[in-house]
Write a protein that holds these residues in place. Structure first.
Motif, PDB file in Angstrom:
ATOM      1  N   GLN A 148       2.233   1.861  -3.347  1.00 58.70           N
ATOM      2  CA  GLN A 148       1.114   2.078  -4.413  1.00 58.70           C
ATOM      3  C   GLN A 148       0.774   3.644  -4.081  1.00 58.70           C
ATOM      4  O   GLN A 148       0.461   4.354  -5.176  1.00 58.70           O
ATOM      5  CB  GLN A 148      -0.482   1.543  -4.045  1.00 58.70           C
ATOM      6  CG  GLN A 148      -1.425   1.604  -4.815  1.00 58.70           C
ATOM      7  CD  GLN A 148      -2.659   0.823  -4.746  1.00 58.70           C
ATOM      8  OE1 GLN A 148      -3.189   0.744  -3.410  1.00 58.70           O
ATOM      9  NE2 GLN A 148      -2.951   0.046  -5.647  1.00 58.70           N
ATOM     10  N   ASP A 149       0.899   4.288  -2.807  1.00 61.04           N
ATOM     11  CA  ASP A 149       0.513   5.615  -2.702  1.00 61.04           C
ATOM     12  C   ASP A 149       1.382   6.679  -3.074  1.00 61.04           C
ATOM     13  O   ASP A 149       1.495   7.789  -3.073  1.00 61.04           O
ATOM     14  CB  ASP A 149       0.301   5.759  -1.191  1.00 61.04           C
ATOM     15  CG  ASP A 149      -0.858   4.974  -0.628  1.00 61.04           C
ATOM     16  OD1 ASP A 149      -1.754   4.660  -1.293  1.00 61.04           O
ATOM     17  OD2 ASP A 149      -1.120   4.926   0.459  1.00 61.04           O
TER      18      ASP A 149
ATOM     19  N   LYS B 209      -0.965   2.232 -10.441  1.00 56.46           N
ATOM     20  CA  LYS B 209      -0.863   1.804  -8.821  1.00 56.46           C
ATOM     21  C   LYS B 209      -1.178   0.443  -8.602  1.00 56.46           C
ATOM     22  O   LYS B 209      -0.580  -0.025  -7.819  1.00 56.46           O
ATOM     23  CB  LYS B 209      -2.091   3.155  -8.506  1.00 56.46           C
ATOM     24  CG  LYS B 209      -1.666   4.351  -8.382  1.00 56.46           C
ATOM     25  CD  LYS B 209      -2.885   5.146  -7.948  1.00 56.46           C
ATOM     26  CE  LYS B 209      -3.214   4.963  -6.481  1.00 56.46           C
ATOM     27  NZ  LYS B 209      -2.438   5.636  -5.443  1.00 56.46           N
TER      28      LYS B 209
ATOM     29  N   ARG C 123      -7.969  -1.938  -3.875  1.00 53.05           N
ATOM     30  CA  ARG C 123      -7.337  -0.785  -3.211  1.00 53.05           C
ATOM     31  C   ARG C 123      -7.340   0.496  -4.004  1.00 53.05           C
ATOM     32  O   ARG C 123      -7.845   1.672  -3.582  1.00 53.05           O
ATOM     33  CB  ARG C 123      -6.059  -0.983  -2.367  1.00 53.05           C
ATOM     34  CG  ARG C 123      -5.444  -0.270  -1.565  1.00 53.05           C
ATOM     35  CD  ARG C 123      -4.287  -0.452  -0.864  1.00 53.05           C
ATOM     36  NE  ARG C 123      -4.019   0.392   0.129  1.00 53.05           N
ATOM     37  CZ  ARG C 123      -3.339   1.434  -0.164  1.00 53.05           C
ATOM     38  NH1 ARG C 123      -2.819   1.879  -1.159  1.00 53.05           N
ATOM     39  NH2 ARG C 123      -2.794   2.401   1.082  1.00 53.05           N
ATOM     40  N   ALA C 124      -6.834   0.245  -5.092  1.00 54.40           N
ATOM     41  CA  ALA C 124      -6.667   1.614  -6.063  1.00 54.40           C
ATOM     42  C   ALA C 124      -8.086   2.180  -6.365  1.00 54.40           C
ATOM     43  O   ALA C 124      -8.262   3.293  -6.466  1.00 54.40           O
ATOM     44  CB  ALA C 124      -5.956   1.242  -7.208  1.00 54.40           C
ATOM     45  N   SER C 125      -9.070   1.154  -6.671  1.00 56.30           N
ATOM     46  CA  SER C 125     -10.216   1.696  -7.006  1.00 56.30           C
ATOM     47  C   SER C 125     -11.090   2.274  -6.074  1.00 56.30           C
ATOM     48  O   SER C 125     -11.573   3.337  -6.433  1.00 56.30           O
ATOM     49  CB  SER C 125     -11.161   0.546  -7.544  1.00 56.30           C
ATOM     50  OG  SER C 125     -10.509   0.033  -8.866  1.00 56.30           O
ATOM     51  N   GLU C 126     -10.996   1.816  -4.874  1.00 61.70           N
ATOM     52  CA  GLU C 126     -11.718   2.223  -3.695  1.00 61.70           C
ATOM     53  C   GLU C 126     -11.070   3.733  -3.330  1.00 61.70           C
ATOM     54  O   GLU C 126     -12.080   4.801  -3.114  1.00 61.70           O
ATOM     55  CB  GLU C 126     -11.563   1.468  -2.594  1.00 61.70           C
ATOM     56  CG  GLU C 126     -12.377   0.161  -2.551  1.00 61.70           C
ATOM     57  CD  GLU C 126     -12.120  -0.779  -1.082  1.00 61.70           C
ATOM     58  OE1 GLU C 126     -11.106  -0.410  -0.624  1.00 61.70           O
ATOM     59  OE2 GLU C 126     -12.915  -1.680  -0.972  1.00 61.70           O
ATOM     60  N   GLN C 127      -9.901   3.907  -3.345  1.00 60.24           N
ATOM     61  CA  GLN C 127      -9.191   5.304  -3.207  1.00 60.24           C
ATOM     62  C   GLN C 127      -9.558   6.283  -3.920  1.00 60.24           C
ATOM     63  O   GLN C 127      -9.827   7.626  -3.770  1.00 60.24           O
ATOM     64  CB  GLN C 127      -7.785   5.033  -3.176  1.00 60.24           C
ATOM     65  CG  GLN C 127      -6.972   4.419  -1.888  1.00 60.24           C
ATOM     66  CD  GLN C 127      -5.609   4.441  -1.724  1.00 60.24           C
ATOM     67  OE1 GLN C 127      -5.059   4.596  -2.774  1.00 60.24           O
ATOM     68  NE2 GLN C 127      -5.222   4.432  -0.496  1.00 60.24           N
ATOM     69  N   ALA C 128      -9.918   5.828  -5.130  1.00 60.48           N
ATOM     70  CA  ALA C 128     -10.247   6.720  -6.399  1.00 60.48           C
ATOM     71  C   ALA C 128     -11.831   7.066  -6.509  1.00 60.48           C
ATOM     72  O   ALA C 128     -12.245   7.681  -7.264  1.00 60.48           O
ATOM     73  CB  ALA C 128      -9.664   6.254  -7.676  1.00 60.48           C
TER      74      ALA C 128
ATOM     75  N   TYR D 194       1.230  -1.925  -6.405  1.00 55.58           N
ATOM     76  CA  TYR D 194       0.988  -2.866  -5.041  1.00 55.58           C
ATOM     77  C   TYR D 194       1.224  -4.441  -5.420  1.00 55.58           C
ATOM     78  O   TYR D 194       1.712  -5.049  -4.682  1.00 55.58           O
ATOM     79  CB  TYR D 194      -0.535  -2.629  -5.164  1.00 55.58           C
ATOM     80  CG  TYR D 194      -1.188  -3.349  -3.636  1.00 55.58           C
ATOM     81  CD1 TYR D 194      -1.349  -4.514  -3.631  1.00 55.58           C
ATOM     82  CD2 TYR D 194      -1.502  -2.495  -2.434  1.00 55.58           C
ATOM     83  CE1 TYR D 194      -1.882  -5.298  -2.375  1.00 55.58           C
ATOM     84  CE2 TYR D 194      -1.902  -2.911  -1.345  1.00 55.58           C
ATOM     85  CZ  TYR D 194      -2.161  -4.552  -1.163  1.00 55.58           C
ATOM     86  OH  TYR D 194      -2.855  -4.970  -0.219  1.00 55.58           O
TER      87      TYR D 194
ATOM     88  N   GLY E 104       0.875  -1.287   0.056  1.00 55.80           N
ATOM     89  CA  GLY E 104       0.012  -0.039  -0.010  1.00 55.80           C
ATOM     90  C   GLY E 104       0.843   1.158   0.056  1.00 55.80           C
ATOM     91  O   GLY E 104       0.347   2.250  -0.734  1.00 55.80           O
TER      92      GLY E 104
END
Length: 435
Positions: free
Chosen positions: A18-19, A423, A364-369, A427, A15
């Motif tokens: 990815q960030d 991203k 995780r990438a989709s949720e954050q976006a 990850y 994570g």
């Protein structure tokens, strides 16, 4: 950041990496490579082992070295950019190819290579040291547009015995692949050469979809479950050349009439209104040769190719049987129609453990976006991952293609979706490299 050997620690490190993926840095990298062979219409013309391609390879070498990577090559000219790990274990591999079709786009292949280098940049920015090394690869001649077949670099890496055959391939100008390859290796004499193959812990390829599925679903990330099986055939129909005006229809032996009848039966096997699912049979009659190809002469010989694809090999068995039966049924003499299968590749199914790792990354990438959750889909196109799957655990990530268009100067993907794909790749690669 120190390495800790537990799944929760791996997820935390992944994570963090990815960030640290940087959208502006990725966009600049894509734009810089697109200038090598860039066209006025926005497309890119960078066929394998041309002078433009060699210049692009040097650009990638310099970019990788600036990130602190060790650069190497092999006997097929594949380029590897290695970020060392804490232990000298088989690396996690990512990447794709930098060559294009004669008129291609900016992202087909190149995106996977440059996103891999962006993963290295993100790891550096996050201060993460992985257990395993990570290597980014740029495979030689994936497209196959200048020298056939395609995916030479990845297939030769997995089975080096193929390279001797590939070296004799000739481009339309009469240049041997072996001679062009030797020139490329000479031009990169400062790059150490490593053997083929080498052990790899896993391989993840990020690619544009080149199709319409993700865009239609408004989903930014796809978890690719596998690659369709494919069979290629050449059908030859023999007739008798004769005058178009003086030969009665009843006595003609028209090779084109036979070819068209066979073609109509083939197209009936794959109706256009069928549901477009993963087991859909896809047929293409792509290359036609007519002799004498004259407006007022009955064709004496017609040949055409058939491309059959499906994830279900049994469906291809049935389609092949139907093709052969149609050729027998429409032949005007016992030897008037012949059919040859000249390429066959069984379906590629990516392992569930790899799909789960990619799904975690994409989620995780989709949720954050604030975007829709990833979907699973099948690739209808060949990719280097198809051959790597024979060598190590392998899987792919897709991002949408606008209009499903690729192999075209109009090829495009939204910048935010390119960013999300990088991203997801970061990850996945970081998590795998911690194991």
């Amino acid at each position: 950041m120190n390495f800790t050997d537990s799944p929760s620690a791996h997820a935390e490190i992944a994570g963090t990496v990815q960030d640290h993926v940087d959208a502006a840095r990725l966009a600049a990298s894509l734009a810089a490579l697109a200038r090598f062979g860039g066209r006025d219409d926005g497309g890119v013309s960078r066929e394998t082992l041309t002078d433009i391609d060699l210049a692009a390879r040097r650009h990638l070498i310099e970019q990788a070295r600036a990130l602190g990577c060790e650069v190497s090559t092999d006997d097929c000219g594949n380029l590897f950019f290695r970020r060392p790990g804490r232990e000298d274990l088989p690396p996690v591999l990512t990447g794709s190819h930098a060559d294009t079709q004669p008129v291609g786009g900016k992202y087909d292949g190149a995106y996977g290579v440059l996103a891999g280098l962006e993963v290295i940049a993100a790891l550096n920015a996050a201060g993460v040291e992985t257990r395993r090394p990570i290597e980014v690869v740029s495979w030689t001649n994936e497209e196959g547009s200048r020298f056939g077949p395609g995916a030479m670099g990845s297939s030769a890496f997995v089975d080096p015995g193929r390279l001797a055959i590939y070296r004799d391939a000739v481009d339309p100008a009469g240049v041997r692949f072996g001679d062009a390859l030797d020139a490329a290796l000479t031009a990169s004499a400062d790059v150490p050469r490593l053997p083929m193959p080498r052990p790899m812990a896993a391989c993840v390829e990020l690619h544009i979809e080149q199709g319409p599925v993700l865009e239609a679903a408004n989903v930014p990330l796809g978890v690719v479950t596998g690659i369709q099986a494919v069979r290629w055939f050449r059908v030859d129909c023999a007739g008798t050349m004769a005058h178009a005006g003086t030969t009665p229809m009843a006595v003609r032996r028209d090779a084109m009439a036979v070819a068209v009848a066979i073609a109509q039966e083939l197209y009936a096997l794959a109706p256009r209104d069928a549901a477009a699912g993963s087991n859909e049979l896809r047929l293409t009659l792509g290359r036609w040769t007519v002799a004498p190809n004259s407006v007022n002469t009955i064709p004496g010989h017609v040949s055409f190719t058939v491309d059959m694809r499906c994830l279900d090999d049994a469906a291809l068995d049935r389609a092949e049987a139907a093709l052969r039966a149609a050729c027998v049924r429409h032949a005007q003499a016992s030897d008037a129609v012949t059919v040859e299968r000249f390429f066959h590749r069984t379906p590629t199914h990516f392992p569930g453990t790899m799909l789960d790792a990619i799904e975690r990354a994409c989620t995780r990438a989709s949720e954050q976006a604030g975007r829709a959750m990833p979907m699973r889909l099948t690739s209808g196109a060949f990719h280097d991952a198809m051959y790597l799957a024979d060598h190590c655990p392998t899987a792919m990530i897709f991002v949408p293609s606008k209009g499903g268009i690729s192999h075209n100067a109009a090829e495009d993907t939204d910048a935010t979706e390119l960013f999300l794909g990088a991203k997801a790749l970061a990850y996945t690669v970081a998590e795998l490299a911690c194991r």
